[in-house]
Scaffold this active site. Structure first.
Site, PDB file in Angstrom:
ATOM      1  N   ASN A  28       1.492   3.336  -2.759  1.00  0.00           N
ATOM      2  CA  ASN A  28       1.894   3.752  -4.094  1.00  0.00           C
ATOM      3  C   ASN A  28       1.459   5.271  -4.657  1.00  0.00           C
ATOM      4  OD1 ASN A  28       2.868   1.250  -4.183  1.00  0.00           O
ATOM      5  ND2 ASN A  28       1.302   0.556  -5.975  1.00  0.00           N
ATOM      6  N   GLY A  29       0.204   5.360  -4.369  1.00  0.00           N
ATOM      7  CA  GLY A  29      -0.379   6.759  -4.663  1.00  0.00           C
ATOM      8  C   GLY A  29       0.046   7.737  -3.976  1.00  0.00           C
ATOM      9  N   ARG A  30       0.145   7.786  -2.614  1.00  0.00           N
ATOM     10  CA  ARG A  30       0.576   8.669  -2.028  1.00  0.00           C
ATOM     11  C   ARG A  30       2.015   9.235  -1.932  1.00  0.00           C
ATOM     12  NH1 ARG A  30      -1.249   6.157   3.335  1.00  0.00           N
ATOM     13  NH2 ARG A  30      -1.715   4.517   1.782  1.00  0.00           N
ATOM     14  N   SER A  85      -8.133  -4.692   5.079  1.00  0.00           N
ATOM     15  CA  SER A  85      -8.934  -4.427   3.605  1.00  0.00           C
ATOM     16  C   SER A  85      -9.305  -5.574   2.958  1.00  0.00           C
ATOM     17  CB  SER A  85      -8.099  -3.468   2.768  1.00  0.00           C
ATOM     18  OG  SER A  85      -7.704  -2.354   3.332  1.00  0.00           O
ATOM     19  N   ARG A 119       1.915  -4.888   6.141  1.00  0.00           N
ATOM     20  CA  ARG A 119       1.003  -3.819   5.534  1.00  0.00           C
ATOM     21  C   ARG A 119       1.783  -2.558   5.606  1.00  0.00           C
ATOM     22  NH1 ARG A 119      -5.149  -2.316   4.583  1.00  0.00           N
ATOM     23  NH2 ARG A 119      -4.743  -0.630   2.970  1.00  0.00           N
ATOM     24  N   ASP A 173       0.783  -1.187   0.005  1.00  0.00           N
ATOM     25  CA  ASP A 173       0.187  -0.047  -0.049  1.00  0.00           C
ATOM     26  C   ASP A 173       0.945   1.252   0.012  1.00  0.00           C
ATOM     27  OD1 ASP A 173      -2.453   1.298  -0.053  1.00  0.00           O
ATOM     28  OD2 ASP A 173      -2.763   1.274   2.152  1.00  0.00           O
ATOM     29  N   HIS A 195       2.567   3.161  -9.006  1.00  0.00           N
ATOM     30  CA  HIS A 195       2.419   1.657  -9.217  1.00  0.00           C
ATOM     31  C   HIS A 195       3.628   1.162  -9.906  1.00  0.00           C
ATOM     32  CE1 HIS A 195      -1.428   2.228  -7.489  1.00  0.00           C
ATOM     33  NE2 HIS A 195      -2.053   2.934  -8.460  1.00  0.00           N
ATOM     34  N   ASN A 221     -10.793  -2.318  -5.586  1.00  0.00           N
ATOM     35  CA  ASN A 221     -10.210  -1.168  -6.663  1.00  0.00           C
ATOM     36  C   ASN A 221     -10.585  -1.236  -7.854  1.00  0.00           C
ATOM     37  OD1 ASN A 221      -6.853  -2.681  -5.127  1.00  0.00           O
ATOM     38  ND2 ASN A 221      -8.112  -0.709  -4.418  1.00  0.00           N
ATOM     39  N   TRP A 222     -11.839  -1.902  -8.393  1.00  0.00           N
ATOM     40  CA  TRP A 222     -12.663  -1.377  -9.641  1.00  0.00           C
ATOM     41  C   TRP A 222     -13.221  -0.087  -9.397  1.00  0.00           C
ATOM     42  CZ3 TRP A 222     -11.001  -4.124 -13.398  1.00  0.00           C
ATOM     43  CH2 TRP A 222     -10.824  -5.615 -13.449  1.00  0.00           C
TER      44      TRP A 222
HETATM   45  C1  IPE Z   1      -5.512  -2.568  -0.341  1.00  0.00           C
HETATM   46  O1  IPE Z   1      -5.286  -1.465  -0.456  1.00  0.00           O
HETATM   47  C2  IPE Z   1      -5.577  -3.301  -1.947  1.00  0.00           C
HETATM   48  C3  IPE Z   1      -4.193  -3.714  -2.187  1.00  0.00           C
HETATM   49  C4  IPE Z   1      -2.991  -3.381  -1.679  1.00  0.00           C
HETATM   50  C5  IPE Z   1      -4.255  -4.207  -3.494  1.00  0.00           C
HETATM   51  P1  IPE Z   1      -6.356  -0.224  -0.807  1.00  0.00           P
HETATM   52  O2  IPE Z   1      -5.496   1.066  -0.819  1.00  0.00           O
HETATM   53  O3  IPE Z   1      -7.074  -0.293  -1.836  1.00  0.00           O
HETATM   54  O4  IPE Z   1      -7.068  -0.320   0.683  1.00  0.00           O
HETATM   55  P2  IPE Z   1      -7.755   0.791   1.642  1.00  0.00           P
HETATM   56  O5  IPE Z   1      -9.180   1.177   0.527  1.00  0.00           O
HETATM   57  O6  IPE Z   1      -7.098   1.997   1.625  1.00  0.00           O
HETATM   58  O7  IPE Z   1      -8.461   0.063   2.709  1.00  0.00           O
HETATM   59  C1  IPE Z   2      -1.517   0.046  -3.385  1.00  0.00           C
HETATM   60  O1  IPE Z   2      -1.259   1.458  -3.253  1.00  0.00           O
HETATM   61  C2  IPE Z   2      -1.908  -0.325  -4.775  1.00  0.00           C
HETATM   62  C3  IPE Z   2      -3.069  -0.799  -4.941  1.00  0.00           C
HETATM   63  C4  IPE Z   2      -4.061  -0.702  -4.056  1.00  0.00           C
HETATM   64  C5  IPE Z   2      -3.445  -1.049  -6.510  1.00  0.00           C
HETATM   65  P1  IPE Z   2      -2.438   2.673  -3.371  1.00  0.00           P
HETATM   66  O2  IPE Z   2      -2.734   2.719  -4.869  1.00  0.00           O
HETATM   67  O3  IPE Z   2      -3.373   2.063  -2.621  1.00  0.00           O
HETATM   68  O4  IPE Z   2      -1.895   3.968  -2.894  1.00  0.00           O
HETATM   69  P2  IPE Z   2      -2.244   4.931  -1.937  1.00  0.00           P
HETATM   70  O5  IPE Z   2      -2.870   4.030  -0.771  1.00  0.00           O
HETATM   71  O6  IPE Z   2      -3.245   5.634  -2.372  1.00  0.00           O
HETATM   72  O7  IPE Z   2      -1.312   5.677  -1.483  1.00  0.00           O
HETATM   73 MG    MG Z   3      -4.024   2.405  -0.871  1.00  0.00          MG
END
Ligand code: IPE
Ligand code: IPE
Ligand code: MG
Length: 247
Positions: free
Chosen positions: A21-23, A195, A187, A19, A36, A67-68
């Protein structure tokens, strides 16, 4: 083996909720997809270290059923990244003796993904150093419902008696049939939740949370997680005195 680790107490199965990647990308002024794709480097490094330490199963949560709900552009980017990464990493997986498989309802992924996943599963089927299990379109609650359906079907068929439904039969109906439960779940990114990941299987797992964002996760962080694991007393409902006596 890193000197702080006890080689006789390495978890056989480690599962990771990758978890942050986006931030991580946003903090660098980049778009989420950059996070990602950088996360793929972390997968490669973590897998390499896991093989080195003697871990037998490594499950990585890559895409949840929830995630969809993300923006379509991010979903498309993730699916393309999956195909490209499998294509790029396959020779290295075979060199390292990695056997690849998936959990989750992969039938709902785009056909290009299904094709490369099938290719990776088939071409690595004889490898036996480590099992790399990618959780894709994974929902633990769906997994439990699907296991229930399989069991009920067998009862209706007459191949399983109601009284013979037990933990063993149920476990064998999950996506993770034949994979031992993870002893350690990690995590990243500072979130303290599961999650919808491996709800059944992590009944007695040790949970390790780290603030490190997944794209920055490296060998040293895996060492740290295993070190933390090795300091836990796993009691399985017994008392500490009993556990010490049994050692
Ligand atoms: C959990 O991460 C799913 C994966 C790592 C693939 P999310 O980022 O989707 O989880 P939430 O929504 O913050 O709980
Ligand atoms: C985990 O990183 C990858 C997937 C859930 C696909 P995120 O994409 O959830 O990154 P944050 O949590 O938004 O930073
Ligand atoms: Mg996340």
């Amino acid at each position: 083996m890193p000197k702080q680790l006890d080689s006789s107490n390495i978890p056989k199965h480690i599962a990771i909720i990758m978890d942050g990647n986006g931030r991580w990308a946003r903090a660098k002024g980049q778009d989420r997809l950059y996070g990602h794709s950088s996360g793929v480097d972390s997968v490669r490094e973590t897998l390499k270290a896991a093989v080195e330490f003697g871990v037998k199963h490594l499950t990585l949560y890559a895409f949840s059923a929830e995630n969809w709900g993300r923006p379509q552009q991010e979903i498309d980017g993730l699916m393309e990244l999956l195909v490209a990464s499998i294509h790029g990493e396959l020779p290295a997986l075979n060199e390292r003796g990695v056997r690849f498989s998936t959990i989750g309802d992969v039938s709902r992924l785009p056909s290009a993904c299904i094709d490369s996943l099938t290719d990776a599963v088939n071409s690595t089927a004889k490898n036996d150093k480590i099992n790399l299990i990618l959780a894709l379109n994974y929902s633990s609650r769906e997994e439990i419902v699907s296991a229930t359906k399989k069991i009920v079907q067998r009862v209706l068929d007459g191949s399983l008696a109601l009284d013979d439904i037990n933990l063993q039969e149920f476990q064998q109906a999950l996506y993770t049939a034949n994979i031992p439960d993870p002893e350690l779940v990690i995590r990243t990114s500072g979130e303290h939740r599961v999650s919808n990941f491996l709800l059944w299987q992590l009944a007695y797992a040790e949970l390790h949370f780290t603030p490190v964002f997944w794209p920055e996760f490296r060998r040293e962080h895996l060492v740290e997680a295993i070190y933390d694991y090795q300091r836990r007393e796993r009691r399985f409902g017994k008392t500490s005195e009993q556990v010490i006596l049994e050692k």
